[in-house]
Design a protein around this motif. Sequence first.
Motif, PDB file in Angstrom:
ATOM      1  N   CYS A  11       0.864  -1.173   0.000  1.00 20.40           N
ATOM      2  CA  CYS A  11       0.000   0.000   0.000  1.00 20.40           C
ATOM      3  C   CYS A  11       0.900   1.222   0.000  1.00 20.40           C
ATOM      4  O   CYS A  11       2.112   1.083  -0.131  1.00 20.40           O
ATOM      5  CB  CYS A  11      -0.923  -0.002   1.208  1.00 20.40           C
ATOM      6  SG  CYS A  11      -0.081   0.297   2.760  1.00 20.40           S
ATOM      7  N   GLY A  12       0.331   2.392   0.192  1.00 19.24           N
ATOM      8  CA  GLY A  12       1.115   3.623   0.119  1.00 19.24           C
ATOM      9  C   GLY A  12       2.310   3.617   1.077  1.00 19.24           C
ATOM     10  O   GLY A  12       3.422   3.936   0.694  1.00 19.24           O
ATOM     11  N   SER A  13       2.090   3.238   2.305  1.00 20.52           N
ATOM     12  CA  SER A  13       3.160   3.348   3.294  1.00 20.52           C
ATOM     13  C   SER A  13       3.720   2.003   3.718  1.00 20.52           C
ATOM     14  O   SER A  13       4.778   1.915   4.303  1.00 20.52           O
ATOM     15  CB  SER A  13       2.609   4.051   4.538  1.00 20.52           C
ATOM     16  OG  SER A  13       1.560   3.274   5.074  1.00 20.52           O
ATOM     17  N   GLY A  14       2.978   0.944   3.440  1.00 15.88           N
ATOM     18  CA  GLY A  14       3.419  -0.366   3.917  1.00 15.88           C
ATOM     19  C   GLY A  14       3.059  -0.599   5.362  1.00 15.88           C
ATOM     20  O   GLY A  14       3.493  -1.569   5.975  1.00 15.88           O
ATOM     21  N   THR A  59      -3.263  -2.225  -2.541  1.00 11.62           N
ATOM     22  CA  THR A  59      -4.427  -1.353  -2.360  1.00 11.62           C
ATOM     23  C   THR A  59      -4.271  -0.082  -3.192  1.00 11.62           C
ATOM     24  O   THR A  59      -5.159   0.740  -3.226  1.00 11.62           O
ATOM     25  CB  THR A  59      -4.600  -0.961  -0.883  1.00 11.62           C
ATOM     26  OG1 THR A  59      -3.418  -0.307  -0.454  1.00 11.62           O
ATOM     27  CG2 THR A  59      -4.841  -2.168  -0.022  1.00 11.62           C
ATOM     28  N   THR A  60      -3.102   0.097  -3.783  1.00 13.90           N
ATOM     29  CA  THR A  60      -2.927   1.246  -4.687  1.00 13.90           C
ATOM     30  C   THR A  60      -2.528   0.728  -6.063  1.00 13.90           C
ATOM     31  O   THR A  60      -2.360  -0.483  -6.260  1.00 13.90           O
ATOM     32  CB  THR A  60      -1.824   2.200  -4.182  1.00 13.90           C
ATOM     33  OG1 THR A  60      -0.601   1.474  -4.147  1.00 13.90           O
ATOM     34  CG2 THR A  60      -2.135   2.751  -2.812  1.00 13.90           C
TER      35      THR A  60
ATOM     36  N   ARG B 693      -2.313  11.261  -0.082  1.00 17.61           N
ATOM     37  CA  ARG B 693      -2.501   9.851   0.254  1.00 17.61           C
ATOM     38  C   ARG B 693      -3.965   9.446   0.056  1.00 17.61           C
ATOM     39  O   ARG B 693      -4.259   8.362  -0.429  1.00 17.61           O
ATOM     40  CB  ARG B 693      -2.063   9.599   1.710  1.00 17.61           C
ATOM     41  CG  ARG B 693      -2.369   8.205   2.239  1.00 17.61           C
ATOM     42  CD  ARG B 693      -1.607   7.128   1.471  1.00 17.61           C
ATOM     43  NE  ARG B 693      -2.032   5.772   1.818  1.00 17.61           N
ATOM     44  CZ  ARG B 693      -3.036   5.126   1.255  1.00 17.61           C
ATOM     45  NH1 ARG B 693      -3.748   5.703   0.318  1.00 17.61           N
ATOM     46  NH2 ARG B 693      -3.336   3.906   1.608  1.00 17.61           N
ATOM     47  N   GLU B 696      -4.588   8.819  -3.501  1.00 21.58           N
ATOM     48  CA  GLU B 696      -3.903   7.638  -4.013  1.00 21.58           C
ATOM     49  C   GLU B 696      -4.809   6.413  -3.954  1.00 21.58           C
ATOM     50  O   GLU B 696      -4.924   5.650  -4.894  1.00 21.58           O
ATOM     51  CB  GLU B 696      -2.667   7.396  -3.149  1.00 21.58           C
ATOM     52  CG  GLU B 696      -1.504   6.795  -3.890  1.00 21.58           C
ATOM     53  CD  GLU B 696      -0.280   6.832  -3.004  1.00 21.58           C
ATOM     54  OE1 GLU B 696      -0.101   5.887  -2.233  1.00 21.58           O
ATOM     55  OE2 GLU B 696       0.467   7.838  -3.051  1.00 21.58           O
TER      56      GLU B 696
END
Lengths: 99, 795
Positions: A11-14, A59-60, B693, B696
């Motif tokens: 995902c964006g940040s993990g 998820t992205t 975010r 995204e």
Amino acid sequence: MGRTVKLMVCCGSGIATSTHVAAMVREYMEERRIPVTIETCSVQDLANRLTGCDMILSTTQVAFGTEIPVFSGVPLLIGVGEEEVLEAMAVKMKEISEG
Amino acid sequence: MENLNNRQREFLELLMKETDFVPIRYFAEKLNVSTKTLKGDLKLLGECLEKFEGEIVGKTGKGICISSNVKDNIEFRNQLRTEARRPPAGLEERKAEITRELLLASEQYTSIQRLADKFYVGKTSIVNDLKAIEEWLFPFGLKLEKNNRGTRVYGKEENIREAITSLLHREVSRPNTSTIYTLLGGVCRSEGDALQCAPGYTYGKLVRLDEATLQNLLDVFYSEDIMFVTELLEEIQLSEKLEMSDVYYKNLLTHILICIQRVRSGKRVEKSESGYSGRTEPERYAGAKRIARRIWERYGVDIGEEETEYIYQYICSLTTHGHSAWNEKMKSELSGLIAEGLTDYVSKILNIRFPREESLMAGLLMHIKPLLNRLEYRIKIANPFLEEMLENYPQMIGVCQIACQFVSEEFHLPPISIDESANLATYYQTMLVRQTSPVTVLVVCHSGFGTSQLLGARLSQEFPSIRIYDVISSRRLREMDMAGIDFVISTVPLDVVGVPYLLVSSFLLDSDIAAIRNGIYLTEQKKTAGYPNVYASLTEKFIYMNKKPSGDGKPYMEVDLQKKFGISIWKSKERRGAALCIDTFRNKVTGFIFETDKEKILKFLAEYYQMALDEALLMRMLSGRDKKEILKMLKDPGRKAECSGAPGEDDIYVDIQCEAKEELMELLVDLIAKKRPEAEKRRKRLLNLLWEREAEAFTGIGNGTALVHRVTGEIDETVVLLVRLKSSVDWAREKNYPDRVRLVRLVLVFLVPLKKPQEETLRIKELVLKLGKEENVERILSASAKSEIIRILSE
């Protein structure tokens, strides 16, 4: 039982949504006794961490092309089409595991 | 496990007792061997554990620890227990044998040289043994007399007998069953036919003795004598209708055996000064007479009036069923008072209200009545299970010792020995085990019937872990003693009752349930994590590292509540309050109390009792070198729990009102800026980052929960906030997602710096997982206090 499938969830940040989604997948696969190890990472890191990886769940948007099958994690977050994704993943995992 | 030697077995037992990693050095010291030896043993132990799927884990710099699955493995525990050959307490075999010899032939002198020859050891060893023996004899009021004729035991005959009894009840296990079979052979035709009895004998008599006791008796007495006395007792029990429990039976048996032995060698008890002339129980005296007559018939010795009296007293103090006698009545009244007093002290220290159960009182009375007799006649019985009890519930025995001391002082009784206290502790321990919940509530309503009974039933259904002490009317509440009640749940408004109370609807609405849950939580917190009295009277000056507080005279009482924690009470006039002594060499914390007021002492004791149960705190105290750090631990013992990953109260915002997502995002940045100074100037940038975010991918995770987050260089330290909204906000207006996903009421916000510490990431991940569970979210949404939210998140 076949070999253990390695799934990378990103995902964006993990940290956030990938963790949540990973937990859902783990539960689903455990119930069906499909052997799987799950790791999480951020989408930026993804390209560097694909060694030995069998499947990707994100998820992205995954920006690069890869041979490895990629599933979208969004249905798991929004709760629409959740079963379908999990089912599709389970089929694929069985295939890999026993293949 | 069969191939382990005693040391290896002991090593294993020590390992089982530890809860955390412990350096090998510690075990080496305990077992008196080198670390090298133990390292060698580890391999063998590992192999033996394999069968139970366990292992011994080693950590560099920390030590070793046994894997927890073995600890819970019942089969393994049982095997270890049955096979364990524990070393005898206090005295080792040789010393025990010397002691036995000295005591049994107390009129004779023996020389060190003779003993050295007998045991094939050097004279120095014997001298050392004698030193240890002298210490062992001291509590019995006995001394070793040493002069040019040799060494002998010196002291009152009664005391010598007491010491012999104690020696006999020592727990020893030497697997020497052959002698026992020989003895049983006297009764049984053959081993294989063990239950077939020889004519004139009943196997049943010996069955009352366990193997260890029998073995011990055999060391001293002839098997014929043992058989004779067992028969004699059987006869007396039948003819005089005396009933005694096994423990008492064993004591009486030993007593008579010693008596025969001593009288035969010309040793008699002196006429006791506290001579008890009025024989209130003729049946029992007849029993004693009969014993004396039978001894005369068999051995041709007259044990005499005094000895008969002694036996009579013994019988009186051991049997439980009383016959008619006026002081019998007085005694039962006194025992009632004592039982109540004891229970009162114990429940104050434990901070528990024992349920009004008849069985507790009945059990206590059954013990206290004969105990009073024993105290009166100054008869001391040994408790053969003492060691086992001390191993299993040392805290309770410690607490009972204290309570006994208080009670005996109040009623002017002689001191009550640990053997007796331990017996009493059993009853409280049983009640404690039965009492599953630490939280006790009282339910109050108008009448005490009808709706409140229903409420009581619903409460126990909803909260199976709480104990409802009673359901009463508001009128009766005034007469209630509130000690031990944690809080009151009431359907009617009440005056101040001294304990917290919650006003609820008799239909128990959801909001009531949330409030009660919080009440339970707060109570548990208060119970397990508070040392306000101790903390208030402590300063750094009164924390002693590896030394004792200076003080003259003797402590009023010293009791160990467990091996890592002891209590020392001083009746001092100079200083009032508490002190802690932390002994890192002996790995033990001692709680000191300097106080004369009993109520205050009890308050400290209650806190110390909690401390003794808080293994984690003790470990932290023993490893913390800094006094400030220890004070901090005591001030806030729950602090550790907060670090578990849940945000603190300051980082939780409840019932925030927001119309739209945009508004909320602005607010979140404000909250972050409040938390991190560096974020103040970068608000705009942060807001953009968060929106990025959001764009995204969807950040909702269902159940009305969203994760607003970003990994960013704009921030120096991780920020975690939890926001609960008053009404839900549409998280994805343009999308066609289902409501339970789109409408968000709970937002977890976190910003993680680029160089994110691994641990913090894990903490956040754990929070995310918790919020992923529908049940947790529901509970958080209905929580009535922030503390409850924290608890849900740190469970």
